[in-house]
Write a protein that holds these residues in place. Sequence first.
Motif, PDB file in Angstrom:
ATOM      1  N   THR A   1     -11.918  28.500  75.219  1.00  0.00           N
ATOM      2  CA  THR A   1     -12.000  27.042  75.287  1.00  0.00           C
ATOM      3  C   THR A   1     -13.344  26.622  75.870  1.00  0.00           C
ATOM      4  O   THR A   1     -13.933  27.362  76.666  1.00  0.00           O
ATOM      5  N   ASP A   2     -13.833  25.481  75.441  1.00  0.00           N
ATOM      6  CA  ASP A   2     -15.082  24.930  75.980  1.00  0.00           C
ATOM      7  C   ASP A   2     -14.696  23.809  76.950  1.00  0.00           C
ATOM      8  O   ASP A   2     -14.418  22.688  76.534  1.00  0.00           O
ATOM      9  N   PRO A   3     -14.669  24.117  78.241  1.00  0.00           N
ATOM     10  CA  PRO A   3     -14.074  23.182  79.207  1.00  0.00           C
ATOM     11  C   PRO A   3     -14.991  22.036  79.621  1.00  0.00           C
ATOM     12  O   PRO A   3     -15.208  21.801  80.802  1.00  0.00           O
ATOM     13  N   THR A   4     -15.501  21.329  78.614  1.00  0.00           N
ATOM     14  CA  THR A   4     -16.363  20.184  78.895  1.00  0.00           C
ATOM     15  C   THR A   4     -15.788  18.981  78.166  1.00  0.00           C
ATOM     16  O   THR A   4     -16.523  18.104  77.704  1.00  0.00           O
ATOM     17  N   PHE A   5     -14.474  18.940  78.008  1.00  0.00           N
ATOM     18  CA  PHE A   5     -13.848  18.017  77.073  1.00  0.00           C
ATOM     19  C   PHE A   5     -12.604  17.386  77.724  1.00  0.00           C
ATOM     20  O   PHE A   5     -11.491  17.549  77.246  1.00  0.00           O
ATOM     21  N   GLN A   6     -12.837  16.685  78.805  1.00  0.00           N
ATOM     22  CA  GLN A   6     -11.744  16.046  79.539  1.00  0.00           C
ATOM     23  C   GLN A   6     -11.131  14.955  78.658  1.00  0.00           C
ATOM     24  O   GLN A   6     -11.912  14.227  78.036  1.00  0.00           O
TER      25      GLN A   6
ATOM     26  N   ALA B   1      -9.914  10.792  66.462  1.00  0.00           N
ATOM     27  CA  ALA B   1     -10.877  10.138  65.575  1.00  0.00           C
ATOM     28  C   ALA B   1     -12.258  10.319  66.172  1.00  0.00           C
ATOM     29  O   ALA B   1     -12.404  10.533  67.374  1.00  0.00           O
ATOM     30  N   GLN B   2     -13.275  10.242  65.333  1.00  0.00           N
ATOM     31  CA  GLN B   2     -14.653  10.236  65.820  1.00  0.00           C
ATOM     32  C   GLN B   2     -15.068   8.769  65.975  1.00  0.00           C
ATOM     33  O   GLN B   2     -14.914   7.976  65.045  1.00  0.00           O
ATOM     34  N   VAL B   3     -15.575   8.441  67.167  1.00  0.00           N
ATOM     35  CA  VAL B   3     -15.948   7.049  67.438  1.00  0.00           C
ATOM     36  C   VAL B   3     -17.363   6.984  68.019  1.00  0.00           C
ATOM     37  O   VAL B   3     -17.914   7.998  68.451  1.00  0.00           O
TER      38      VAL B   3
ATOM     39  N   GLY C   1     -18.396  10.670  69.560  1.00  0.00           N
ATOM     40  CA  GLY C   1     -17.506  11.514  70.352  1.00  0.00           C
ATOM     41  C   GLY C   1     -16.067  11.332  69.915  1.00  0.00           C
ATOM     42  O   GLY C   1     -15.749  10.431  69.140  1.00  0.00           O
ATOM     43  N   ASP C   2     -15.184  12.186  70.435  1.00  0.00           N
ATOM     44  CA  ASP C   2     -13.759  12.129  70.089  1.00  0.00           C
ATOM     45  C   ASP C   2     -13.086  11.008  70.882  1.00  0.00           C
ATOM     46  O   ASP C   2     -13.269  10.916  72.099  1.00  0.00           O
ATOM     47  N   ALA C   3     -12.302  10.179  70.190  1.00  0.00           N
ATOM     48  CA  ALA C   3     -11.725   8.971  70.789  1.00  0.00           C
ATOM     49  C   ALA C   3     -11.042   9.199  72.150  1.00  0.00           C
ATOM     50  O   ALA C   3     -11.336   8.473  73.103  1.00  0.00           O
TER      51      ALA C   3
ATOM     52  N   VAL D   1     -25.087  13.420  68.345  1.00  0.00           N
ATOM     53  CA  VAL D   1     -23.852  14.149  68.038  1.00  0.00           C
ATOM     54  C   VAL D   1     -23.878  15.459  68.821  1.00  0.00           C
ATOM     55  O   VAL D   1     -24.950  15.936  69.194  1.00  0.00           O
ATOM     56  N   GLN D   2     -22.699  16.049  69.046  1.00  0.00           N
ATOM     57  CA  GLN D   2     -22.670  17.382  69.667  1.00  0.00           C
ATOM     58  C   GLN D   2     -22.715  18.445  68.570  1.00  0.00           C
ATOM     59  O   GLN D   2     -22.043  18.312  67.540  1.00  0.00           O
ATOM     60  N   ALA D   3     -23.525  19.484  68.810  1.00  0.00           N
ATOM     61  CA  ALA D   3     -23.742  20.537  67.805  1.00  0.00           C
ATOM     62  C   ALA D   3     -22.438  21.189  67.369  1.00  0.00           C
ATOM     63  O   ALA D   3     -21.561  21.461  68.193  1.00  0.00           O
ATOM     64  N   ASN D   4     -22.328  21.416  66.064  1.00  0.00           N
ATOM     65  CA  ASN D   4     -21.220  22.181  65.478  1.00  0.00           C
ATOM     66  C   ASN D   4     -19.877  21.445  65.506  1.00  0.00           C
ATOM     67  O   ASN D   4     -18.837  22.040  65.259  1.00  0.00           O
ATOM     68  N   THR D   5     -19.899  20.158  65.843  1.00  0.00           N
ATOM     69  CA  THR D   5     -18.640  19.415  65.882  1.00  0.00           C
ATOM     70  C   THR D   5     -18.457  18.614  64.590  1.00  0.00           C
ATOM     71  O   THR D   5     -19.396  18.400  63.829  1.00  0.00           O
ATOM     72  N   THR D   6     -17.239  18.138  64.405  1.00  0.00           N
ATOM     73  CA  THR D   6     -16.953  17.311  63.225  1.00  0.00           C
ATOM     74  C   THR D   6     -17.729  15.993  63.314  1.00  0.00           C
ATOM     75  O   THR D   6     -17.980  15.369  62.291  1.00  0.00           O
ATOM     76  N   GLY D   7     -18.103  15.590  64.553  1.00  0.00           N
ATOM     77  CA  GLY D   7     -18.942  14.403  64.718  1.00  0.00           C
ATOM     78  C   GLY D   7     -20.294  14.627  64.042  1.00  0.00           C
ATOM     79  O   GLY D   7     -20.819  13.741  63.361  1.00  0.00           O
TER      80      GLY D   7
ATOM     81  N   MET E   1      -8.248  26.817  71.794  1.00  0.00           N
ATOM     82  CA  MET E   1      -7.809  25.419  71.843  1.00  0.00           C
ATOM     83  C   MET E   1      -8.929  24.688  72.563  1.00  0.00           C
ATOM     84  O   MET E   1      -9.307  25.067  73.674  1.00  0.00           O
ATOM     85  N   SER E   2      -9.455  23.637  71.921  1.00  0.00           N
ATOM     86  CA  SER E   2     -10.613  22.965  72.502  1.00  0.00           C
ATOM     87  C   SER E   2     -10.814  21.625  71.814  1.00  0.00           C
ATOM     88  O   SER E   2     -11.914  21.264  71.453  1.00  0.00           O
ATOM     89  N   GLY E   3      -9.699  20.924  71.597  1.00  0.00           N
ATOM     90  CA  GLY E   3      -9.785  19.670  70.846  1.00  0.00           C
ATOM     91  C   GLY E   3     -10.369  19.938  69.465  1.00  0.00           C
ATOM     92  O   GLY E   3     -11.168  19.155  68.963  1.00  0.00           O
ATOM     93  N   ILE E   4      -9.968  21.053  68.859  1.00  0.00           N
ATOM     94  CA  ILE E   4     -10.598  21.501  67.606  1.00  0.00           C
ATOM     95  C   ILE E   4      -9.970  20.802  66.395  1.00  0.00           C
ATOM     96  O   ILE E   4      -8.763  20.885  66.169  1.00  0.00           O
ATOM     97  N   THR E   5     -10.810  20.139  65.639  1.00  0.00           N
ATOM     98  CA  THR E   5     -10.348  19.402  64.465  1.00  0.00           C
ATOM     99  C   THR E   5     -10.052  20.351  63.310  1.00  0.00           C
ATOM    100  O   THR E   5     -10.836  21.250  63.018  1.00  0.00           O
TER     101      THR E   5
HETATM  102  N1  ARG Z   1     -13.028  17.602  67.587  1.00  0.00           N
HETATM  103  C1  ARG Z   1     -14.377  18.004  67.426  1.00  0.00           C
HETATM  104  C2  ARG Z   1     -14.492  19.263  66.563  1.00  0.00           C
HETATM  105  O1  ARG Z   1     -13.550  19.951  66.362  1.00  0.00           O
HETATM  106  C3  ARG Z   1     -15.076  18.219  68.758  1.00  0.00           C
HETATM  107  C4  ARG Z   1     -14.458  19.234  69.664  1.00  0.00           C
HETATM  108  C5  ARG Z   1     -15.331  19.539  70.844  1.00  0.00           C
HETATM  109  N2  ARG Z   1     -14.570  20.258  71.834  1.00  0.00           N
HETATM  110  C6  ARG Z   1     -15.075  20.708  72.995  1.00  0.00           C
HETATM  111  N3  ARG Z   1     -14.265  21.331  73.817  1.00  0.00           N
HETATM  112  N4  ARG Z   1     -16.321  20.491  73.305  1.00  0.00           N
HETATM  113  O2  ARG Z   1     -15.538  19.583  66.078  1.00  0.00           O
END
Ligand code: ARG
Length: 260
Positions: A42-47, A124-126, A194-196, A150-156, A101-105
């Motif tokens: 997990t990437d724990p930067t996603f509160q 959602a991406q907002v 970012g993620d909503a 945007v954050q690298a490698n994300t759906t955003g 698990m990391s808020g992965i779309t």
């Molecule tokens: N939901 C987006 C994706 O799957 C961003 C997830 C970023 N999660 C994180 N732990 N930084 O690409």
Amino acid sequence: MLRAMKRTFVLVSALLLTSLLPSSLAAGVAEVKKKGVLVLGTDPTFQPFEFKGTDGTIQGFDIDIAKAVAADLGVKLQIQAVGFGALMPQAVTSGRVDMAMSGITITPERAKVVSFSAPYYRSAQVFIVRAGNPGKFGWPADVKGKTIGVQANTTGQFAAEDSLKPKGATIKVYDDFAAGLADVRAGRIAALIGDAPTVSDLSRRLPGQFAQAGQALVAEDYGAVFKKGSDLAAAADKTLARLKASGEYQKLLDKWIVQK
Ligand code: ARG
């Protein structure tokens, strides 16, 4: 289209490379039970989904779900912090972790190289702007000439490249989401994607600094991620169904997530 093909190529080459490695680390229910541990990446930067608490422990909504999956398998949960760029999908396809698990779309491209659990959270991406939206950023109003982070490698990032770049926006890619937020605050970029639910959480923690602007860019669903074909995905589905039926899932939502 080309960009989508390139992404698929990168994902598929990751899969091919890792399929040449010894498969002794293959993560399935039997192996996990034998080891007595389920390794979560997990990437724990996603509160509030995963973050380091003031005591240094990694916690959040995803972590509680992963703990329940481990408990149902009768094993311990071991958490490994992995940057999002390395997590998806390499940490999973290489067998470094059993589960991510990391808020992965859930996306069709990612589903070519990994297996997803059933969707467990609608997101959602907002667009995030400075409070008060001084630049009057709007979407779907014109984004032409604006710089959007945007954050690298994300759906955003994928959505921005597919929908905003063709409309004349400049996309700035950040490895670290916090660096993007700093640029929003300083007015160096018009908006950050970012993620909503993380944006709502941000507004609660840092009131009066950031706001959501315009409509959501794209709706999406989160899933837990496993090696392609692993029977751990079905195990996670079983746990998710149990948590939903017992009301525990709702309790976790109430505990962690700012409901809008
Ligand atoms: N939901 C987006 C994706 O799957 C961003 C997830 C970023 N999660 C994180 N732990 N930084 O690409």
